[in-house]
Design a protein around this motif. Structure first.
Motif, mmCIF file in Angstrom:
data_model
loop_
_atom_site.group_PDB
_atom_site.id
_atom_site.type_symbol
_atom_site.label_atom_id
_atom_site.label_comp_id
_atom_site.label_asym_id
_atom_site.label_seq_id
_atom_site.Cartn_x
_atom_site.Cartn_y
_atom_site.Cartn_z
ATOM 1 N N GLY B 59 0.790 -1.226 0.000
ATOM 2 C CA GLY B 59 0.000 0.000 0.000
ATOM 3 C C GLY B 59 0.822 1.276 0.000
ATOM 4 N N ARG B 60 2.109 1.170 -0.303
ATOM 5 C CA ARG B 60 2.936 2.375 -0.233
ATOM 6 C C ARG B 60 4.056 2.336 -1.271
ATOM 7 N N CYS B 264 -10.779 -5.867 2.222
ATOM 8 C CA CYS B 264 -10.758 -5.616 0.779
ATOM 9 C C CYS B 264 -11.842 -4.620 0.364
ATOM 10 N N LEU B 265 -11.448 -3.670 -0.487
ATOM 11 C CA LEU B 265 -12.361 -2.618 -0.948
ATOM 12 C C LEU B 265 -13.080 -3.010 -2.235
ATOM 13 N N CYS B 267 -11.946 -2.669 -4.989
ATOM 14 C CA CYS B 267 -11.695 -1.508 -5.849
ATOM 15 C C CYS B 267 -11.116 -1.904 -7.200
ATOM 16 N N ALA B 268 -10.569 -3.123 -7.292
ATOM 17 C CA ALA B 268 -10.039 -3.691 -8.542
ATOM 18 C C ALA B 268 -8.613 -3.255 -8.882
ATOM 19 N N ASN B 269 -7.991 -2.458 -8.033
ATOM 20 C CA ASN B 269 -6.628 -2.011 -8.351
ATOM 21 C C ASN B 269 -5.662 -3.176 -8.578
ATOM 22 N N THR B 351 1.816 -3.652 -3.555
ATOM 23 C CA THR B 351 2.156 -2.229 -3.428
ATOM 24 C C THR B 351 0.956 -1.333 -3.718
ATOM 25 N N TRP B 352 0.207 -1.664 -4.762
ATOM 26 C CA TRP B 352 -0.813 -0.721 -5.248
ATOM 27 C C TRP B 352 -2.208 -0.982 -4.699
ATOM 28 N N CYS B 353 -2.324 -1.880 -3.732
ATOM 29 C CA CYS B 353 -3.596 -2.037 -3.014
ATOM 30 C C CYS B 353 -3.703 -0.876 -2.033
ATOM 31 N N PRO B 354 -4.746 -0.060 -2.129
ATOM 32 C CA PRO B 354 -4.835 1.118 -1.252
ATOM 33 C C PRO B 354 -4.853 0.758 0.236
ATOM 34 N N VAL B 355 -5.263 -0.476 0.562
ATOM 35 C CA VAL B 355 -5.251 -0.861 1.969
ATOM 36 C C VAL B 355 -4.212 -1.950 2.239
#
Ligand code: SF4
Ligand code: SF4
Ligand code: SF4
Ligand code: SF4
Lengths: 257, 372
Positions: B59-60, B264-265, B267-269, B351-355
């Motif tokens: 996430g960062r 999990c959101l 969100c599909a990222n 990395t690119w999962c917002p959570v």
């Protein structure tokens, strides 16, 4: 030649911004005028044709007893009723009153409170009458509005995705502002439609299009708090144009007080 | 023998990029944009992320300065090269109404040839996986084929592992094994900055012959070997793949799926950044008067409700069922379907999962708490 469908545009408590999106469709306005008979659209013309109407587009929320009555009448004369914008689909920014005491506001704000006739809440049209389709956004996206009208005219389903803003953001190839900049972004729980406008300009999403299809606001809320957003800040982020949309409202209420 | 290795100076590498452009290739390579090293169209060596690296965690992602002038001193960017071949949106056809029926209008097909600059081992494996699905399967995707055809690939053996990389676990890196014309290893010897080049195709040899280069010394080969060994020892993550298909099939009702669904959101990222995810949807659009229609294909994800919509509703209505579908497809049913794992260990989904949901951690949790 088929009979041209009659289109009506109605306004309730709102800023007119969404209706203006229709007038803003400069390139398509002629085609629209060719495809429908604009029978009732005060913002554009004072000429009115009598109902019933094939397609009614409704902007604005219900904030007075008179409007609660009027929307029933609109429903009665409309074959298909589509609501547009955050006000009509979620109660709008004016739904902030739902969290406070309206009688108190009235006495503080107005010199003659007795002139003010209002309900205690601002609510979406669908809470009052059945609605065929809700188009989200504050304001709505004009391409989406044309898509909905085009779908109605051609008897097909509108291509209006209800997934997250993130999908649009990734289609565009944006760098995620939440992951790469640490900017809190409501995109993951927000309904697509704007084309990820704000993240495209390195801003976090403000949630204009309201909750996406399966919003997990609690998880995103935890991530914001972990990223040093204060509980008060989180409540403020969730309470804008779609404050009264269920997923945003519930999450903001969890962090209040 | 030339296959054993050639050395390019920095200037020689710049000349190589120029030669590719002369041949009409559109160069797609790493460049700094909006706080990340992304893959985009580049003009030449000046556009590369010289002296930049990144720090990746779940996430960062943050850019950081390096102390040297490395051109490829980072791991992997937010997106793979997927976009170059499997385009986010594609117009499949356009049609016009005519005499109660319709005629399909011609569509532009010719695509400029692409040269990938600095493709990593994991990304090359991912391209091979997408080729299998979109090019070599029973249904060829014509748009993918048009973009993929004639592509030139300059691979780069990784000199740095990212904080979320686990290609060693997946057997895909950090050294490029196949799928390229030329493979580079970036070497530093004090101020001397150069590339060891492995030649893998006649096209690669031909273009290399046109630019100034030298013969590799034994010490260059050894240095390059040390670079990849060092990278292999720095993996930010690991994933135990022993019997992973059976493990996941046995645990479709594990309580961990509820746990991850809570975070999990949907969100599909993760799916959109994944270099192997190939799902798309089609949308039919018309203009207002219904005279023109168009069919558009665009990226979709198993995290959207529409993706599993069949008459009457979505068959995966819960986030739990959708996350489980994603993870078990990547790591288990993909093997049954295509003969390889669907995960190449690039770490992007982490990395690119917002959570910050971490696929390696989810599998480890299931493995360590499996019942009986
Ligand atoms: S910037 Fe916001 S909308 Fe875009 S991918 Fe990140 S979280 Fe989603
Ligand atoms: S705030 Fe969100 S929904 Fe509104 S325009 Fe920006 S990105 Fe779109
Ligand atoms: S599943 Fe994650 S780590 Fe594996 S290839 Fe896809 S993005 Fe990379
Ligand atoms: S795992 Fe992460 S990136 Fe994937 S859908 Fe869930 S929240 Fe989004």
């Amino acid at each position: 030649m088929r009979r041209k469908p009659k289109l009506a545009v109605w306004k309730f408590a709102s800023c007119d911004g969404c209706q203006l999106s229709l007038l803003d469709c400069e390139d398509e306005l002629l085609a629209l005028a060719g495809a429908v008979r604009i029978a009732h659209f005060i913002e554009a013309s004072s000429k009115r044709l009598k109902g019933p109407y094939d397609l009614s587009i409704v902007e604005g929320s219900i904030t007075t007893a008179a409007d609660a009555e009027r929307i029933r009448e609109v429903r009665r004369v409309s074959k298909v009723l589509v609501t547009i914008g955050a006000c009509a689909t979620a109660g709008g920014i004016q739904a902030l009153r739902n969290f406070r005491d309206v009688a108190e506001f009235r006495s503080i704000v107005y010199a003659k409170p007795e002139y003010i006739d209002t309900l205690a809440t601002s609510t979406a049209i669908a809470e009052h009458v059945p609605v065929e389709f809700e188009l989200r956004g504050c304001p709505i996206d004009k391409r989406q509005l044309l898509e909905v009208i085009g779908a109605f005219l051609n008897g097909r389903k509108p291509n209006v995705a209800s997934h997250s803003v993130c999908v649009e953001c990734k289609l565009k190839g944006n760098v995620c502002v939440m992951v790469a900049h640490g900017t809190p972004c409501l995109g993951p729980i927000t309904h697509a439609g704007c084309g990820a406008l704000c993240p495209s300009y390195a801003r976090g999403c403000y949630g204009c299009f309201g909750p996406m299809e399966t919003p997990n606001a609690a998880s995103l809320g935890r991530a914001f708090l972990a990223a040093n957003v204060s509980p008060r800040g989180l409540v403020r982020m969730l309470r804008t144009f779609n404050a009264n949309a269920e997923a945003f409202r519930k999450e903001s209420e969890r962090h209040e007080g | 023998m030339e296959n054993e290795g050639v050395v390019l100076s920095r200037e020689g590498f710049a000349a190589l990029l120029r030669a590719l452009r002369e041949d009409g290739y559109r160069l797609v390579g790493p460049t700094v944009r909006d706080g990340a090293i992304v893959y985009d169209t580049i003009g030449g060596i000046a556009d590369l992320p010289e002296g930049w690296t990144e720090v990746q965690e779940r996430g960062r992602y943050r850019l950081e300065r390096r102390t040297d002038r490395a051109l490829f001193g980072f791991a992997v960017g937010p997106e793979s090269f997927k976009r170059s071949f499997f385009a986010p949106t594609v117009s499949l056809w356009r049609a016009r109404r005519k005499d109660g029926s319709f005629v399909v209008l011609d569509r532009a097909a010719e695509m400029p040839r692409v040269a990938l600059i600095g493709a990593r081992a994991c990304d090359l494996h991912a391209i091979a996986i997408q080729d299998r699905v979109l090019l070599e399967g029973p249904a060829v995707d014509p748009s993918y084929a048009a973009r993929r055809r004639g592509a030139f690939v300059v691979a780069l053996n990784c000199g740095t592992a990212g904080g979320t990389c686990f290609c060693v676990s997946m057997g895909t890196g950090p050294k490029a094994a196949s799928g390229f014309d030329l493979a580079l290893t970036e070497l530093f010897d004090g101020e001397d900055h150069r590339f060891l080049v492995q030649v893998a195709s006649p096209e690669g040899a031909a273009i290399l012959a046109r630019v100034p280069h030298g013969e590799a010394q034994k010490t260059d080969l050894e240095a390059a070997e040390r670079v990849v060994q060092n990278t292999a020892s720095q993996m930010g993550r690991s994933l135990d793949t022993t019997g992973i298909k059976e493990l996941l099939y046995r645990n479709l009702d594990h309580p961990r799926w509820d746990d991850v669904a809570d975070r999990c959101l949907a969100c599909a990222n993760c799916t959109l950044v994944c270099p192997t995810c190939f799902c798309s949807t089609v949308e039919d659009v018309t203009d207002l008067d219904g005279e023109h229609a168009e069919r558009v294909q665009r990226w979709d994800s198993c995290f959207t409700l529409d993706h599993s919509y069949v008459h009457g509703g979505s068959v995966r209505p819960s986030t739990k069922s959708r996350y489980r579908q994603w993870l078990t497809h990547k790591l288990a049913s993909w093997i049954d379907q295509f003969g390889t794992s669907g995960c190449v260990g690039c770490g992007r989904c982490v990395t690119w999962c917002p959570v910050g949901i971490d696929i390696t951690e989810e599998v480890a949790a299931i493995r360590s708490t499996e019942k009986g």
